[in-house]
Design a protein around this motif. Structure first.
Motif, PDB file in Angstrom:
ATOM      1  N   SER A  93     -12.097   8.484  -0.988  1.00 34.36           N
ATOM      2  CA  SER A  93     -13.352   8.239  -1.705  1.00 34.36           C
ATOM      3  C   SER A  93     -13.216   7.148  -2.769  1.00 34.36           C
ATOM      4  CB  SER A  93     -13.831   9.534  -2.361  1.00 34.36           C
ATOM      5  OG  SER A  93     -12.868  10.007  -3.294  1.00 34.36           O
ATOM      6  N   GLN A  94     -11.979   6.698  -3.043  1.00 35.04           N
ATOM      7  CA  GLN A  94     -11.739   5.740  -4.121  1.00 35.04           C
ATOM      8  C   GLN A  94     -11.591   4.297  -3.615  1.00 35.04           C
ATOM      9  OE1 GLN A  94      -8.284   7.689  -5.667  1.00 35.04           O
ATOM     10  NE2 GLN A  94      -9.463   9.072  -6.973  1.00 35.04           N
ATOM     11  N   PHE A  95     -11.715   4.095  -2.317  1.00 34.17           N
ATOM     12  CA  PHE A  95     -11.692   2.737  -1.770  1.00 34.17           C
ATOM     13  C   PHE A  95     -12.557   2.705  -0.516  1.00 34.17           C
ATOM     14  CE2 PHE A  95      -8.135   4.939   0.195  1.00 34.17           C
ATOM     15  CZ  PHE A  95      -8.211   4.585   1.530  1.00 34.17           C
ATOM     16  N   SER A  96     -12.862   1.535  -0.041  1.00 30.46           N
ATOM     17  CA  SER A  96     -13.737   1.384   1.114  1.00 30.46           C
ATOM     18  C   SER A  96     -13.028   1.848   2.392  1.00 30.46           C
ATOM     19  CB  SER A  96     -14.169  -0.074   1.265  1.00 30.46           C
ATOM     20  OG  SER A  96     -14.864  -0.255   2.483  1.00 30.46           O
ATOM     21  N   ALA A  97     -13.721   2.664   3.166  1.00 26.04           N
ATOM     22  CA  ALA A  97     -13.156   3.122   4.443  1.00 26.04           C
ATOM     23  C   ALA A  97     -13.038   1.982   5.445  1.00 26.04           C
ATOM     24  CB  ALA A  97     -14.011   4.244   5.021  1.00 26.04           C
ATOM     25  N   LYS A  98     -13.652   0.859   5.133  1.00 28.43           N
ATOM     26  CA  LYS A  98     -13.566  -0.313   6.017  1.00 28.43           C
ATOM     27  C   LYS A  98     -12.312  -1.138   5.746  1.00 28.43           C
ATOM     28  CE  LYS A  98     -18.591  -0.716   6.485  1.00 28.43           C
ATOM     29  NZ  LYS A  98     -19.774  -1.612   6.276  1.00 28.43           N
ATOM     30  N   LEU A  99     -11.542  -0.752   4.748  1.00 28.33           N
ATOM     31  CA  LEU A  99     -10.308  -1.470   4.426  1.00 28.33           C
ATOM     32  C   LEU A  99      -9.403  -1.504   5.652  1.00 28.33           C
ATOM     33  CD1 LEU A  99      -8.568  -2.765   2.137  1.00 28.33           C
ATOM     34  CD2 LEU A  99      -7.594  -0.478   1.790  1.00 28.33           C
ATOM     35  N   MET A 100      -8.833  -2.680   5.947  1.00 24.25           N
ATOM     36  CA  MET A 100      -8.019  -2.869   7.153  1.00 24.25           C
ATOM     37  C   MET A 100      -6.535  -2.774   6.827  1.00 24.25           C
ATOM     38  SD  MET A 100     -10.492  -3.513   9.333  1.00 24.25           S
ATOM     39  CE  MET A 100      -9.803  -4.378  10.762  1.00 24.25           C
ATOM     40  N   CYS A 101      -5.770  -2.273   7.798  1.00 21.00           N
ATOM     41  CA  CYS A 101      -4.311  -2.297   7.688  1.00 21.00           C
ATOM     42  C   CYS A 101      -3.718  -2.216   9.090  1.00 21.00           C
ATOM     43  CB  CYS A 101      -3.789  -1.167   6.803  1.00 21.00           C
ATOM     44  SG  CYS A 101      -3.904   0.472   7.531  1.00 21.00           S
ATOM     45  N   THR A 102      -2.427  -2.519   9.191  1.00 22.39           N
ATOM     46  CA  THR A 102      -1.740  -2.477  10.482  1.00 22.39           C
ATOM     47  C   THR A 102      -0.569  -1.501  10.396  1.00 22.39           C
ATOM     48  OG1 THR A 102      -2.274  -4.805  10.877  1.00 22.39           O
ATOM     49  CG2 THR A 102      -0.558  -3.810  12.265  1.00 22.39           C
ATOM     50  N   PRO A 103      -0.696  -0.306  10.961  1.00 29.39           N
ATOM     51  CA  PRO A 103       0.426   0.631  10.956  1.00 29.39           C
ATOM     52  C   PRO A 103       1.617   0.047  11.713  1.00 29.39           C
ATOM     53  CG  PRO A 103      -1.612   1.760  11.493  1.00 29.39           C
ATOM     54  CD  PRO A 103      -1.906   0.291  11.548  1.00 29.39           C
ATOM     55  N   ARG A 138      -9.814  14.529   5.622  1.00 27.63           N
ATOM     56  CA  ARG A 138      -9.595  13.108   5.339  1.00 27.63           C
ATOM     57  C   ARG A 138      -9.633  12.788   3.848  1.00 27.63           C
ATOM     58  NH1 ARG A 138     -13.523  11.061  10.322  1.00 27.63           N
ATOM     59  NH2 ARG A 138     -12.255  12.021  11.973  1.00 27.63           N
ATOM     60  N   ASP A 139     -10.448  13.535   3.096  1.00 24.22           N
ATOM     61  CA  ASP A 139     -10.554  13.244   1.668  1.00 24.22           C
ATOM     62  C   ASP A 139      -9.345  13.732   0.872  1.00 24.22           C
ATOM     63  OD1 ASP A 139     -12.950  11.914   1.795  1.00 24.22           O
ATOM     64  OD2 ASP A 139     -14.152  13.735   1.574  1.00 24.22           O
ATOM     65  N   SER A 140      -8.465  14.502   1.491  1.00 23.01           N
ATOM     66  CA  SER A 140      -7.304  15.016   0.758  1.00 23.01           C
ATOM     67  C   SER A 140      -5.998  14.331   1.172  1.00 23.01           C
ATOM     68  CB  SER A 140      -7.181  16.526   0.969  1.00 23.01           C
ATOM     69  OG  SER A 140      -7.028  16.837   2.340  1.00 23.01           O
ATOM     70  N   ILE A 141      -6.093  13.227   1.918  1.00 26.06           N
ATOM     71  CA  ILE A 141      -4.900  12.469   2.316  1.00 26.06           C
ATOM     72  C   ILE A 141      -4.579  11.441   1.238  1.00 26.06           C
ATOM     73  CG2 ILE A 141      -3.941  10.844   3.987  1.00 26.06           C
ATOM     74  CD1 ILE A 141      -5.719  12.212   6.091  1.00 26.06           C
ATOM     75  N   PRO A 142      -3.362  11.451   0.685  1.00 29.02           N
ATOM     76  CA  PRO A 142      -2.996  10.450  -0.325  1.00 29.02           C
ATOM     77  C   PRO A 142      -2.675   9.107   0.343  1.00 29.02           C
ATOM     78  CG  PRO A 142      -1.645  12.471  -0.493  1.00 29.02           C
ATOM     79  CD  PRO A 142      -2.322  12.488   0.841  1.00 29.02           C
ATOM     80  N   PHE A 143      -3.241   8.040  -0.177  1.00 24.31           N
ATOM     81  CA  PHE A 143      -2.963   6.680   0.281  1.00 24.31           C
ATOM     82  C   PHE A 143      -2.198   5.953  -0.831  1.00 24.31           C
ATOM     83  CE2 PHE A 143      -6.527   8.022   2.810  1.00 24.31           C
ATOM     84  CZ  PHE A 143      -6.308   7.456   4.064  1.00 24.31           C
ATOM     85  N   VAL A 144      -1.129   5.274  -0.449  1.00 21.62           N
ATOM     86  CA  VAL A 144      -0.276   4.605  -1.431  1.00 21.62           C
ATOM     87  C   VAL A 144      -0.571   3.104  -1.425  1.00 21.62           C
ATOM     88  CG1 VAL A 144       2.099   4.202  -2.186  1.00 21.62           C
ATOM     89  CG2 VAL A 144       1.506   6.343  -1.010  1.00 21.62           C
ATOM     90  N   PHE A 145      -0.867   2.566  -2.602  1.00 20.61           N
ATOM     91  CA  PHE A 145      -1.095   1.139  -2.780  1.00 20.61           C
ATOM     92  C   PHE A 145       0.027   0.574  -3.655  1.00 20.61           C
ATOM     93  CE2 PHE A 145      -5.123   2.464  -1.270  1.00 20.61           C
ATOM     94  CZ  PHE A 145      -5.840   1.349  -0.873  1.00 20.61           C
ATOM     95  N   VAL A 146       0.624  -0.527  -3.224  1.00 21.06           N
ATOM     96  CA  VAL A 146       1.633  -1.226  -4.018  1.00 21.06           C
ATOM     97  C   VAL A 146       1.068  -2.596  -4.375  1.00 21.06           C
ATOM     98  CG1 VAL A 146       3.955  -2.196  -4.057  1.00 21.06           C
ATOM     99  CG2 VAL A 146       3.544   0.005  -2.930  1.00 21.06           C
ATOM    100  N   ASP A 147       0.931  -2.797  -5.691  1.00 22.94           N
ATOM    101  CA  ASP A 147       0.337  -4.054  -6.173  1.00 22.94           C
ATOM    102  C   ASP A 147      -0.992  -4.324  -5.484  1.00 22.94           C
ATOM    103  OD1 ASP A 147       2.501  -4.446  -7.889  1.00 22.94           O
ATOM    104  OD2 ASP A 147       3.649  -5.481  -6.334  1.00 22.94           O
TER     105      ASP A 147
END
Length: 453
Positions: free
Chosen positions: A382-392, A415-424
């Motif tokens: 809920s704290q960032f856009s679900a449209k954010l792209m990444c490549t696993p 899905r709302d309880s999964i922690p996502f890690v951002f570095v810089d």
């Protein structure tokens, strides 16, 4: 002609109920109310102690405080135990009436909780239920429209959280207990509430049972036999349910999720049997006939894309794709802002519902790349856009977080309880799911491994 001395048959019942244990290794806790039934039980144990050397017996009285005579009953029980040289314990319980819970049921729940609290693994709690109690219990089950589970009536032995509960008087009628008590000149107390026919059990005891016995004198014995047959049948149903459940459960380590396709391969009767078994494994009450019908028609047989849910005892039964989930109804406690990692080895999030551990190493170990100055933040969806792209790592091409969660088969409510890690400020990991392809940091890079504690 009723047999007066019950000691021989009583001893045989005790040996049957404790067949794998030496009687001297067991500590028998007699539930002592002071009424006729429990006084006979106590007296039989006192006599049995004279035959079996080192037999360990104590008595436990529960004071509910509901009667003006409660203190007298406690003193009576204590004095009786002193005369018989049996250890005595009394516990006071406070009863607070709860909505949709009868006072009788609440008292029984508190009573057993207090009795079990003093037991050990080698303890046997002993209650004085007899054949007439069995008749009343089965009649009450019929009144409620119970199935085989209710028609089992009272079982002679059952495992508790600690130790066992046994009922060695189930084969004896109340008339036999009365004759025994009179022969040995036993005294007992009468709870005035036992005559109040506003309670269903008392109505059956004083009005229905005597009428049935007048017509059919052996009715208590024959009903007891029927209850024993239902117990045997229930054991068979449990064994079938265990086998069927092993085919339906998605992961044996997680009994809250079952596969719908495997469930639908069974007959309707076996589906209901598995659902009852599933609820029991998760410490829930058996669903009613109406609830089972709703589960089958509105959830199990719902269309594939449907996401129905049913509230049940603080849990929600949900469907996602081809699985059924029992989900705790916990409020989402995600913080308003991302949480910064400041080098600690453990971190607690969402009010303690999510716990992470952190490990920094100079070796990869499937970790994310950082350096000493990196800003590491924990986000939730809920704290960032679900449209954010990444490549696993291991995947070709980038995907949006929304699409990846769908591809990883994560149910919407998780899905709302999964922690996502951002570095810089760059997404690097969905904890427990994937690591992202990231750019090299520099020659001084470290590797941070994050997982659930």
């Amino acid at each position: 002609m009723l047999k007066t001395d019950l000691l021989g048959d009583f001893y045989n019942q005790i040996k049957i109920l404790c067949h794998e244990d030496a009687l001297t290794d067991i500590h028998f806790h007699v539930a002592l109310s002071g009424g006729l039934d429990s006084m006979v039980l106590l007296h039989l144990f006192a006599r049995l102690r004279d035959q079996v050397e080192n037999l360990q017996v104590c008595a436990h009285h529960i004071n509910h405080g509901l009667s003006d005579n409660a203190e007298y009953w406690r003193d009576f029980c204590q004095q009786t135990c002193e005369r018989l040289n049996i250890d005595f314990t009394c516990t006071h319980v406070n009863l607070r009436k709860q909505a949709r819970t009868s006072l009788e049921a609440l008292a029984r729940e508190k009573r057993y909780a207090s009795l079990i609290n003093t037991m050990s693994k080698q303890s046997y709690l002993v209650s004085a239920h007899h054949q007439d109690d069995q008749l009343e219990t089965v009649l009450l089950a019929l009144k409620r429209g119970s199935g085989n589970t209710g028609l089992q009536g009272i079982r002679s032995k059952q495992a508790l959280e600690i130790g066992y509960l046994i009922r060695p008087l189930l084969n004896f009628s109340r008339a036999q207990l009365e004759k025994y008590a009179c022969h040995y000149q036993l005294k007992w107390i009468e709870d005035e509430s036992n005559t109040d026919q506003i309670f269903d059990r008392n109505f059956i005891r004083h009005t229905i049972s005597p009428l049935l016995k007048t017509r059919w004198p052996a009715i208590a014995k024959t009903v007891s036999r029927s209850a024993s047959i239902c117990q045997e049948q229930q054991q068979l149903l449990n064994e079938v349910a265990e086998l069927d459940f092993s085919l339906c459960v998605c992961d044996p380590a997680d009994i809250t999720v079952i596969n719908i396709d495997a469930l639908k391969a069974l007959s309707a009767a076996r589906i209901n049997n598995v659902l009852r078994y599933w609820f029991k494994l998760n410490n829930l009450k058996y669903p009613s006939v109406k609830q089972l019908s709703s589960l089958l028609n509105d959830v199990v047989l719902a269309t594939q894309n449907a996401t129905p849910k049913i509230l049940f005892e603080g849990l929600t039964l949900r469907r996602y794709r081809e699985c059924l989930y029992l989900v705790e109804d916990n409020a989402n406690l995600v913080s308003d802002k991302p949480v910064i990692w400041r080098g600690q080895s453990k971190m607690s999030l969402s009010g303690g519902a999510i716990n992470l551990n952190f490990h920094v190493s100079s070796e990869s170990n499937n970790g994310i790349k950082i350096n000493e100055d990196s800003l590491v933040e924990i986000y939730f969806r809920s704290q960032f856009s679900a449209k954010l792209m990444c490549t696993p790592i291991g995947r070709n091409g980038s995907r949006s977080v929304k699409k990846l969660l769908h591809e990883y088969n994560i149910p919407p409510w998780q899905r709302d309880s999964i922690p996502f890690v951002f570095v810089d400020e760059e997404l690097t990991q969905a904890v427990g799911l994937w690591l992202c392809e990231t750019q090299p940091v520099d020659d001084r890079e470290l590797f941070l491994t994050i997982g659930f504690d």
